[in-house]
Design an enzyme around this catalytic site. Structure first.
Site, PDB file in Angstrom:
ATOM      1  N   HIS A  40       0.839  -1.204   0.000  1.00 35.59           N
ATOM      2  CA  HIS A  40       0.000   0.000   0.000  1.00 35.59           C
ATOM      3  C   HIS A  40       0.878   1.261   0.000  1.00 35.59           C
ATOM      4  CE1 HIS A  40      -2.781  -2.857   2.291  1.00 35.59           C
ATOM      5  NE2 HIS A  40      -3.539  -2.502   1.276  1.00 35.59           N
ATOM      6  N   GLN A  64     -18.076  -7.221   0.065  1.00 31.36           N
ATOM      7  CA  GLN A  64     -17.218  -8.059  -0.775  1.00 31.36           C
ATOM      8  C   GLN A  64     -16.747  -9.313  -0.054  1.00 31.36           C
ATOM      9  OE1 GLN A  64     -14.216  -4.774  -1.148  1.00 31.36           O
ATOM     10  NE2 GLN A  64     -12.750  -6.449  -1.203  1.00 31.36           N
ATOM     11  N   GLY A 153      -3.262  -2.797  -6.616  1.00 29.49           N
ATOM     12  CA  GLY A 153      -2.116  -3.696  -6.537  1.00 29.49           C
ATOM     13  C   GLY A 153      -2.218  -4.823  -7.550  1.00 29.49           C
ATOM     14  N   LYS A 155      -1.083  -7.663  -6.986  1.00 30.22           N
ATOM     15  CA  LYS A 155      -1.287  -8.936  -6.291  1.00 30.22           C
ATOM     16  C   LYS A 155      -2.724  -9.417  -6.482  1.00 30.22           C
ATOM     17  CE  LYS A 155      -2.099 -10.751  -2.482  1.00 30.22           C
ATOM     18  NZ  LYS A 155      -2.715 -10.536  -1.270  1.00 30.22           N
ATOM     19  N   SER A 191       0.428  -9.073   2.331  1.00 31.85           N
ATOM     20  CA  SER A 191      -1.030  -9.088   2.362  1.00 31.85           C
ATOM     21  C   SER A 191      -1.459  -8.723   3.773  1.00 31.85           C
ATOM     22  CB  SER A 191      -1.549 -10.497   2.028  1.00 31.85           C
ATOM     23  OG  SER A 191      -2.902 -10.627   2.447  1.00 31.85           O
TER      24      SER A 191
HETATM   25  O1  PAF Z   1      -8.154  -4.378  -2.753  1.00 33.58           O
HETATM   26  C1  PAF Z   1      -8.822  -3.992  -1.782  1.00 33.58           C
HETATM   27  O2  PAF Z   1      -8.293  -3.703  -0.692  1.00 33.58           O
HETATM   28  C2  PAF Z   1     -10.331  -3.865  -1.913  1.00 33.58           C
HETATM   29  O3  PAF Z   1     -10.839  -4.879  -2.703  1.00 33.58           O
HETATM   30  C3  PAF Z   1     -10.788  -2.489  -2.403  1.00 33.58           C
HETATM   31  C4  PAF Z   1     -10.284  -2.207  -3.814  1.00 33.58           C
HETATM   32  C5  PAF Z   1     -10.267  -1.417  -1.455  1.00 33.58           C
HETATM   33  C6  PAF Z   1     -12.312  -2.427  -2.433  1.00 33.58           C
HETATM   34  O4  PAF Z   1     -12.850  -2.586  -1.151  1.00 33.58           O
END
Ligand code: PAF
Length: 310
Positions: A40, A64, A153, A155, A191
């Protein structure tokens, strides 16, 4: 240290961005779910080199997650995330957008964004609804931040392809910047989920990157003999490594990078080798773009450093 301001409401974030825009600033944006790591931070640095203001969203997006236990166990530490960002010593100001769930989802989700085809394989097949959640929250975040450049990313290779397709299909005018995968010295991809691994699991997690390394080596052997990329051969090389480890493989696939489908025969072009596996109770993913010398190089460099390699 970097100047950092936290916004928790859509209104305050929009106000801060509008202020910056009125001064002529360009806006870079990194959407995250927090538990920030060097991958990040590399994304923030890349954006800061390109834009006048960088927005980092920190939001563990419930829509998600296909499993409630995974959502509950997802690491959250906003003060530590902000400290890591402040310590970057950037010369551009940072805006941290850290909304509560009710701020982004005041009602049960009614409208969702669905990207077809690309989401039916790999992560999409393993995690029903996952990419609808990603596509929807990315759409909301892009509409809130309205960035010039957005970073994702590599990854999460499939996520990158899905959001690119979505931006394309929905005429979202934003430039996508890809963040290279950052690896630990032993090759394990960074990660947020690595925080949940105990010492034994952390060692076992090497299986993923080592299987990708085996595919890279097989590809290089083919190429140096004047041959082309043979997906079956790459998969065999990676599978041999995984079979000798305790991790529980969910999928291992060799696909065309943009379509995510298996190639038609051998190819000179690049191929994505993607793996998902449970290490203990933690699900990890990793991938390498075979044929991309930088991506291959990051795995090979880790192998050179890792003297415990089997
Ligand atoms: O890659 C992530 O951390 C998430 O899938 C994202 C893009 C922030 C969406 O919640």
């Amino acid at each position: 240290v970097t100047a950092l301001r936290r916004c928790t409401t859509i209104g305050s974030l929009r106000g801060a961005v509008a202020q910056a825009r009125s001064e002529g600033a360009s806006i870079g944006f990194l959407p995250t779910m927090g538990a920030l790591h060097e991958g990040h931070l590399e994304g923030v640095r890349l954006l800061a080199a390109r834009c006048d203001v960088v927005v980092v969203s920190i939001f563990v997006n419930p829509t998600q997650f296909d499993r409630a236990d995974d959502l509950a166990a997802y690491p959250r530490d906003l003060p530590a995330d902000e400290a890591a960002l402040a310590a970057l010593a950037l010369d551009v100001p940072l805006l941290v957008f850290a909304p509560e769930v009710a701020e982004l989802y005041p009602t049960e989700p009614r409208t969702t964004v669905h990207v077809s085809d690309l989401t039916e394989v790999l992560e999409g097949a393993a995690r029903p609804g996952h990419f609808d959640g990603v596509a929807t929250v990315v759409t909301k975040l892009v509409n809130i931040v309205a960035p010039d450049v957005i970073a994702f990313g590599r990854k999460d290779h499939q996520q990158l392809q899905v959001v690119r397709r979505m931006f394309d299909d929905l005429d979202v005018d934003v430039e996508v910047l890809e963040i290279p995968t950052v690896r630990e010295a032993d090759g394990v991809a960074l990660s947020s989920r690595n925080r949940r691994l105990d010492d034994d699991d952390r060692r076992a997690a090497r299986a993923l990157s080592r299987s990708l390394l085996a595919a890279v080596r097989a590809a290089r052997t083919l190429r140096s003999a004047g041959g082309r990329h043979d997906a079956a051969e790459l998969e065999r090389a990676a599978r041999t490594v995984l079979d000798a480890t305790p991790v529980e493989v969910e999928y291992l696939a060799v696909v065309e990078p943009a379509t995510l489908r298996p190639p038609d025969g051998v190819t000179e072009g690049p191929l994505t080798v993607a793996v998902a596996a449970y290490v203990g109770s933690v699900r990890l993913i990793d991938n390498v773009l075979v044929g991309d010398l930088d991506d291959e190089g990051r795995l090979l460099a880790a192998a050179d450093r890792d003297d415990t390699e089997v």
